[in-house]
Design a protein around this motif. Structure first.
Motif, PDB file in Angstrom:
ATOM      1  N   ARG B 266       0.817  -1.264   0.123  1.00 51.74           N
ATOM      2  CA  ARG B 266       0.089  -0.105  -0.251  1.00 51.74           C
ATOM      3  C   ARG B 266       0.938   1.296   0.054  1.00 51.74           C
ATOM      4  O   ARG B 266       0.687   2.150  -0.822  1.00 51.74           O
ATOM      5  CB  ARG B 266      -0.825  -0.069   1.426  1.00 51.74           C
ATOM      6  CG  ARG B 266      -1.580   1.393   1.394  1.00 51.74           C
ATOM      7  CD  ARG B 266      -2.345   1.260   2.797  1.00 51.74           C
ATOM      8  NE  ARG B 266      -3.946   0.508   2.420  1.00 51.74           N
ATOM      9  CZ  ARG B 266      -4.569   0.336   3.517  1.00 51.74           C
ATOM     10  NH1 ARG B 266      -4.218   0.710   4.604  1.00 51.74           N
ATOM     11  NH2 ARG B 266      -5.619  -0.300   3.274  1.00 51.74           N
ATOM     12  N   ALA B 311      -6.104   1.337  -1.574  1.00 56.47           N
ATOM     13  CA  ALA B 311      -7.225   1.039  -0.314  1.00 56.47           C
ATOM     14  C   ALA B 311      -7.359  -0.235   0.023  1.00 56.47           C
ATOM     15  O   ALA B 311      -7.800  -0.721   1.076  1.00 56.47           O
ATOM     16  CB  ALA B 311      -8.365   1.911  -0.737  1.00 56.47           C
ATOM     17  N   GLY B 313      -8.767  -4.352  -0.325  1.00 57.01           N
ATOM     18  CA  GLY B 313      -9.996  -4.862  -0.025  1.00 57.01           C
ATOM     19  C   GLY B 313     -11.154  -4.753  -0.954  1.00 57.01           C
ATOM     20  O   GLY B 313     -10.755  -4.113  -1.948  1.00 57.01           O
ATOM     21  N   GLY B 316     -11.829  -1.225  -2.262  1.00 57.46           N
ATOM     22  CA  GLY B 316     -10.928  -0.490  -3.019  1.00 57.46           C
ATOM     23  C   GLY B 316     -10.665  -0.893  -4.538  1.00 57.46           C
ATOM     24  O   GLY B 316     -10.621  -0.269  -5.463  1.00 57.46           O
ATOM     25  N   SER B 396     -12.139   5.668   3.660  1.00 56.93           N
ATOM     26  CA  SER B 396     -12.567   4.309   4.539  1.00 56.93           C
ATOM     27  C   SER B 396     -11.587   3.551   4.873  1.00 56.93           C
ATOM     28  O   SER B 396     -11.339   2.774   5.887  1.00 56.93           O
ATOM     29  CB  SER B 396     -13.810   3.702   4.027  1.00 56.93           C
ATOM     30  OG  SER B 396     -13.380   3.159   2.935  1.00 56.93           O
ATOM     31  N   ALA B 397     -10.422   3.546   3.939  1.00 63.73           N
ATOM     32  CA  ALA B 397      -9.209   2.705   4.332  1.00 63.73           C
ATOM     33  C   ALA B 397      -8.170   3.539   5.088  1.00 63.73           C
ATOM     34  O   ALA B 397      -6.937   3.164   5.401  1.00 63.73           O
ATOM     35  CB  ALA B 397      -8.527   2.205   3.097  1.00 63.73           C
TER      36      ALA B 397
END
Lengths: 205, 476, 673
Positions: B266, B311, B313, B316, B396-397
């Motif tokens: 990431r 992000a 998941g 993302g 949200s991440a």
């Protein structure tokens, strides 16, 4: 074992030295020759690992075909390598820095490996066995497990071929070409015209 | 697994490979039947979309090939974009006396490669697929032989592409060495308890190689030059489908095999994303050539897509897929506009060329305005929705800082998007513009119509589809 | 007809008229636009009187609310479009629709040559709608809507002759000065919401008692919320009702057509502030400080505006300052707690002040748009009807009546009620004595300037034949008046009729409604619409006062009358000589206490200097320099740098790629060590 170790270190040292020489050699022909040396030593390393088939392929394809082709190209093209090298000194410090950084990082990783070991559950290279030769082993998987990528690789080569043709083939108008098929298909009827000539009048094509 | 079953899983690939081979033969014996070849090429791409929709799901060849919703979603978009490229490109070359039957075939093979990229869950098939796709693209970039710039573009693309392949292969071999296998499942098992330094090292190299394919900074340098030199319809193709394929591949590699190392990759993606947005926004300010400009625009766009991917998941990846899909339509439409515009046969490529366009070709000017505003992310155009998904996922991440940085980039980039609009609408026109060819104009209008208002309806279908695709990609 | 339907029709009939005339004015023509708007207004007026009768007759509920539609529903902040009917709004409905209807009719004559009549009538009706929305508001939000609506209409109408720069300037001035008040008003509403959690009157008023001692701490200071809210709301009222300090826009607003001055700047809009204070009387009763402020500001305005009125020569400006002064009476009446008296004066004032304005309009019309009283004189036999109605209006405003018999003109009842109430209140409130003195003195001044107006205009020597080039107001250029004949003439019947109707109101409105508004019937009349806490005792005692207090207003009125007679009839020309000497006092009054100059120096130039400072120093140098300009500059430079890296050489590109690889690998290794 010591013999193998000696062979490994010699071959490895030659490989690295030759690879460096490819870059640093002043004469491009020398560079290509060093490249061939590198290939050879790499093939030797393959042999040491028991992959004779790969070693042979390397020699046949890369040395026999690719490198020789390189050699021809380098010798035939009148490239002014001196001018190409002009910026060399200028870019050297920065280039060396990047190279040094990458080298240091690789050493760090290598140290990591030496310390912790590589993959725990590695299947390892296919070792030569009594029941199956190297070639047999490759052949056993090439058209079964790997048929998908093998065919795809074939397509890659096809694309390369199409590309070579598309980018280089030019149909110039006005160029006379030989058409064997047309020549073979030619009949007397098509090529010969029988005319009756009255004397004194001559022939007007 | 029976051969029939295997063939069913690889059906779109078999279809495209077979079609390209057949068409190659057709073309070799009937070199004049270019339109036929192109038409059949489009048909086989459309057929591939149909096959993708109905084929069974599963894995084959030890992970070399995965047929799942993730691949299906991306492949459908890619094949449609490829079909559009043929529709756009064939007449374009014909108008310049450069029409050759290899063009549709190369697009077909590139599409095949991209489809394989979407389906690859093994480092070997990953590599082969990328090469198949890249090689076709190198040739396409240089396709306009009479144009020196095109040849230069092809060469640059090829050389740098080779370098990137080298970098990637290095990474692949490192990963192989440390994971003890090439399939993603195997790698996932190896890094399940944290990635060692060596694997990480390889992963960075692999990411770098793929970053070149999506032209993310700092591996973006080729983009402006290649876009400027390559034939316009080809650029429209370059800028869209291959990037989606590479992003899907990246998503699959990162989430399926390196899922546990999310925290690590990431960071790398965020760095590249912010760099891309910054480069795309800042360097675009000084461009006068529209193709170069859109190269920077695409670099920035990839930045946003990378933020979505970073992000992680399902959310993302879904954001990335939605963003890329909308982006593909946007960029295809824009280059269709450029392909439609010419002045006495010379294509319009610079700001000065399109000044006052609205007075001569109002329809195309409106379409280009729509694409520019969509690129800018102005409501209610499609670009906004893509960014919306991305930023939502990012926030949200916990990647709010990255989202903010990207937003700032958007603000800077607004300058050149609006400049284009200003030039087209407010400046004085110069010279008569040729009548736009029907297929290019039609494609441009269709894309513009999609960007707004169709997107509002399309999102209702796109959202669940992308969600299913993302779930499939993440869960492997 | 149900009460709900009736009141809905009252409020929306003017809006319908405004829409028809405003949107389709060109299509249907002036005549139809006039007929539609005026007709609808008369319908509304008739219904308003019906409502008035039914509400006070007891046929309809004494207070009810019609909820029309939701307006804003955000969290606890709830506002609906609604029509609240109680005694207070019923009175206002009558006042607004009656005066508006008559002004509409009057405008048929006054505006008969204007090329934009349809627009004018649309604005008038729009204004009426906004005013009705204001007086029927059931919560602060709609009150504010109406408040701004009348402000907008006022702006449009003052600037109706938009070709005239002075009219434009006046319109802008009115708007801007009102913004100052509106800021206070809006803050007041917010304070109310903050304190009570609701903005509906019906919710707020019952809570006043329990919330009376809420305080807001700011630093070391404590503010009682009730006082704070009421003072802020009163600032809004000061703006709208042109009270001292925020009064400067009202005289300038006379640039608008005279019917507008009568409707908006005399009878209705400017009284909105008084109406609001009365409406919020339950809150003001709990806010002694705010009441004191209202009293003092009202008293000062009452006296101060009257003094300026003494020295003005423009007939409309005299009446404008008179309006200002009368509004002062109403405010201090409300301030001391005599809300019924304030409303009563509002009611009677609407009639006689509209009458005076329309009469002045008739005079102006007769004089071919001459407004300077120094160029009038001896008009009484040229325009007899106008003379008579103006005389009645003057008698009404000066409050002529016989105290013992309780018989007099409208102003007699309402003004005396206020002055007497102030005297009664002075026993308990310090500020009330001040108000009483101001009120009495102002009564004398009122008499002086009112009679001065009558004498200068209708008596003395005719000064209009002497010169040809008299001043013109805006529509002097219409050219429709026979400029060959300069003899003043009586106005047409459409203008005279409203004058007669209004003069009936001016004469009888006081006597007829005295008992209901402030007399013994008031408890039944007002019901719960006005707070009776203070007003009950005040108004009970006004009939038991020392004789000198009862006679004082009449006495000063007489003094004012004789002074005016002496200066303008007996010694005609004396006043002009005084003016010619330009004495200090005269200049001070003539220049309106130099308020415009002061405001120009302090606020206008000060604000401009401050703005310049912030604009050039703060915004352009600091914010733009570091902000947008600087950032764009940097972006551009960086962009150039990035573009320069783009050399076109493959090895440069390759190098950048390797740099990227090295960088990312280093970053990865550094970050995850």
């Amino acid at each position: 074992m010591p013999l193998q170790a000696i062979a490994f270190y010699v071959l490895a040292a030659v490989t690295v030295f030759a690879a460096v020489a490819v870059v640093f050699a002043r004469n491009p022909v020398h560079s290509v020759l060093f490249l061939i040396t590198t290939f050879f030593s790499a093939a030797g390393l393959f042999v040491l690992m028991g992959a004779e088939f790969l070693a042979m392929m390397l020699v046949v394809v890369y040395v026999g075909a690719v490198a020789v082709l390189f050699l021809f190209v380098v010798m035939m093209l009148d490239v002014d390598f001196a001018s190409l090298r002009q910026g060399f000194a200028r870019y050297l410090p920065l280039g060396a820095l990047v190279a040094a950084v990458l080298t240091v990082e690789m050493v760090i990783v290598a140290a990591d490996v030496a310390h912790l070991g590589a993959a725990a559950s590695s299947t390892g290279p296919a070792t030569p066995s009594a029941v199956m030769t190297n070639v047999e082993a490759i052949g056993a998987v090439l058209y079964t497990d790997y048929v998908y990528v093998f065919q795809a690789a074939g397509l890659v080569l096809l694309v390369a071929m199409i590309g070579a043709i598309v980018l280089t083939l030019k149909h110039r108008p006005g160029v006379k070409r030989q058409s064997v098929a047309a020549q073979m298909a030619r009949t007397p009827k098509a090529g010969v015209r029988m005319v009756t000539i009255n004397s004194g009048e001559g022939v007007d094509a | 697994m029976t051969p029939v079953h295997l063939a069913a899983l690889a059906a779109p690939q078999l279809l495209l490979a077979g079609a390209s081979l057949v068409l190659l033969v057709v073309g070799a014996f009937r070199p004049k039947a270019i339109r036929l070849v192109a038409g059949l090429g489009v048909l086989s791409l459309l057929a591939a979309v149909g096959v993708v929709a109905i084929e069974p799901l599963g894995r084959a060849f030890g992970g070399d090939l995965v047929a799942d919703q993730g691949a299906a979603f991306a492949e459908a978009v890619i094949y449609l974009a490829s079909a559009a490229a043929i529709l756009l490109g064939q007449p374009w070359f014909a108008r310049r006396g450069q029409a050759r039957f290899e063009f549709p075939i190369l697009i077909l093979i590139a599409a095949l490669g991209m489809g394989m990229m979407c389906r690859a869950a093994d480092l070997i098939s990953l590599f082969v697929a990328i090469e198949l796709q890249s090689l076709s693209l190198y040739i396409l970039a240089a396709f306009e032989k009479s144009d020196g710039k095109s040849a230069e573009a092809g060469l640059k693309y090829f050389v740098l592409g080779a370098l990137s392949t080298g970098i990637m292969l290095y990474g692949v071999s490192l990963i192989y060495g440390f994971a003890g296998g090439t399939s993603f499942a195997r790698i996932a098992a190896a890094v399940a308890h944290g990635a060692s330094g060596g694997v990480l090292f390889g992963l960075v190299f692999l990411i770098c190689g793929l970053a070149f394919k999506v032209s993310a900074a700092p591996f973006h340098m080729w983009t402006p030059d290649v876009y400027e030199g390559a034939p316009t319809p080809v650029v429209g193709f370059f800028a869209g489908a291959p990037k989606l394929a590479a992003m899907v591949l990246l998503a699959r590699v990162l989430t399926e095999s390196f899922g546990p190392a999310l925290a690590q990759w990431r960071q790398i993606l965020v760095v590249m994303a912010i760099l891309s947005v910054a480069v795309g926004a800042l360097a675009g300010l000084r461009q006068s050539n529209l193709k170069r400009l859109w190269a920077y625009s695409s670099i920035a766009s990839i930045g946003y897509a990378l933020i979505g991917l970073a992000a992680g998941g399902p959310e993302g990846v879904q954001a990335m897929l939605v963003y890329m899909t909308l982006y593909v339509v946007d960029v295809t439409g824009f280059f269709a506009c450029l392909a439609a515009l010419a002045r006495e046969g010379r294509p319009l490529e610079s700001f000065a060329d399109v000044s006052g366009l609205v007075r001569q070709r109002p329809g195309l000017a409106v379409a280009m305005t729509v694409f520019a505003l969509s690129g800018l992310g102005l409501p209610p155009f499609s670009g906004l929705w893509g960014k919306f998904y991305v930023f939502k996922a990012a926030i949200s991440a916990g990647l709010a800082p990255a989202a903010v940085a990207a937003l700032i980039g958007s603000v800077v980039a607004a300058y050149y998007y609006l400049r284009l609009v200003k030039v087209m609408w407010l400046d004085a026109p110069e010279g008569q513009i040729d009548a736009p060819p029907a297929e290019a104009a039609g494609l441009a209008y269709a894309a513009a119509f999609f960007v707004f208002p169709v997107v509002l309806i399309a999102l209702m279908a796109l959202d669940p589809a992308a969600r299913a695709a993302a779930l499939a990609l993440v869960q492997g | 007809m149900s009460p709900q339907l009736a009141v809905t029709l009252i409020v929306f009939a003017p809006l319908a008229g405004a829409l028809v005339a405003g949107l389709f004015g060109r299509l249907i023509g002036h005549r139809v636009a006039q007929i539609v708007t005026t007709g609808l207004l008369f319908v509304a007026c008739a219904l308003a009187w019906v409502t008035f009768r039914q509400v006070f007759g007891g046929a309809w509920p004494h207070a009810f609310t019609v909820t029309l539609a939701p307006f804003i529903h955000v969290g606890r902040f709830v506002s609906d479009w609604s029509i609240r009917i109680d005694s207070l709004s019923a009175v206002m409905l009558v006042v607004v629709t009656s005066v508006s209807a008559l002004v509409h009719l009057y405008s048929w004559g006054y505006m008969r040559t204007d090329p934009h009549r349809a627009r004018f009538f649309a604005y008038l009706s729009l204004f009426t709608f906004a005013m009705l929305a204001l007086v029927t508001a059931a919560d602060f939000m709609q009150l504010f809507f109406g408040w701004e609506g009348v402000g907008l209409a006022s702006y449009l109408l003052i600037g109706f002759w938009y070709e005239k720069p002075t009219a434009n300037a006046a319109a802008i001035k009115a708007f801007v000065v009102n913004r100052v008040g509106d800021a206070g008003f809006a803050l007041g509403i917010m304070t109310v919401f903050w304190a009570f959690g609701s903005i509906r009157f019906a919710d707020v008023f019952p809570l006043v008692a329990s919330h009376a001692d809420l305080a807001w701490r700011f630093g070391s200071a404590q503010f009682r919320l009730m006082d704070l809210a009421c003072v802020l709301l009163f600032i809004g009222a000061m703006g709208k009702s042109a009270q001292f300090l925020l009064h400067t826009w009202l005289p300038d607003a006379m640039e608008g057509p005279t019917p507008v001055s009568a409707l908006i700047h005399a009878a209705t809009m400017v009284t909105a502030g008084v109406y609001m204070v009365c409406l919020l009387s339950p809150m003001f009763e709990a806010a002694p400080v705010a009441k004191g402020v209202v009293t003092v500001v009202g008293a000062i305005t009452c006296l101060f505006a009257a003094t300026i009125g003494l020295a003005q020569n423009d007939i409309k400006r005299v009446i404008a300052y008179s309006t200002c002064s009368q509004l002062g009476y109403m405010f201090f009446a409300a301030g001391i707690g005599a809300y019924p008296a304030a409303m009563f004066h509002l009611f009677t004032h609407a009639f006689f002040k509209a009458l005076l304005f329309l009469g002045a309009g008739s005079v102006i019309e007769a004089m071919h748009h001459e407004q300077d009283m120094r160029h009038m004189g001896a008009l009484w036999n040229k325009t007899p009807i106008t003379y008579v109605v103006m005389l009645l209006g003057t008698l009404a405003i000066t409050g002529v009546g016989i105290p013992g018999l309780d018989l007099g003109f409208a102003g007699f009842y309402s003004k005396d009620a206020i002055i007497n109430a102030a005297y009664v209140a002075s026993a308990t409130q310090g500020t009330a004595m001040f108000a009483f003195i101001c009120g009495v003195v102002a009564a004398g001044l009122t008499s002086f300037y009112s009679w001065r107006l009558i004498f200068m205009t209708f008596h003395g020597h005719a000064k209009w034949g002497a010169h040809e080039a008299h001043g013109h107001d805006a529509h002097a250029d219409h050219g429709a008046h026979g400029h060959g004949a300069h003899t003043p003439h009586e106005s047409p019947w459409v203008m005279i009729l409203p004058l007669i109707l209004l003069s009936v109101g001016a004469v009888f409105a006081g006597g007829v409604f005295d008992e209901s508004f402030v007399g013994g019937d008031r408890a039944g009349f007002w019901g719960s619409a006005l707070s009776a806490t203070t007003s009950g005792t005040l108004l009970d005692q006004i009939h038991h006062l020392p004789q000198w207090v009862v006679l004082a207003p009449l006495a000063v009125t007489a003094v004012g009358f004789f002074a005016a007679w002496y200066y303008y009839i007996a010694r005609e020309g004396l006043a002009a000589r005084i003016a010619a000497r330009r004495g200090l006092l005269w200049a001070f009054l003539y220049n309106k206490w130099y308020f415009d100059e002061l405001y120009d120096a302090v606020f206008v130039r000060g604000a401009k200097a401050l703005g310049d400072l912030f604009w050039k120093g703060g915004d352009k140098k600091l914010i733009d320099g570091l902000g947008p300009d600087g950032v764009s500059e940097v972006s551009y430079a960086v962009g150039r740098g990035v573009s320069r890296v783009q050399t076109g050489y493959v090895y440069h590109y390759a190098f950048v790629m390797l740099l990227g690889v090295a960088g990312l690998v280093s970053y990865a290794l550094w970050a995850f060590r």
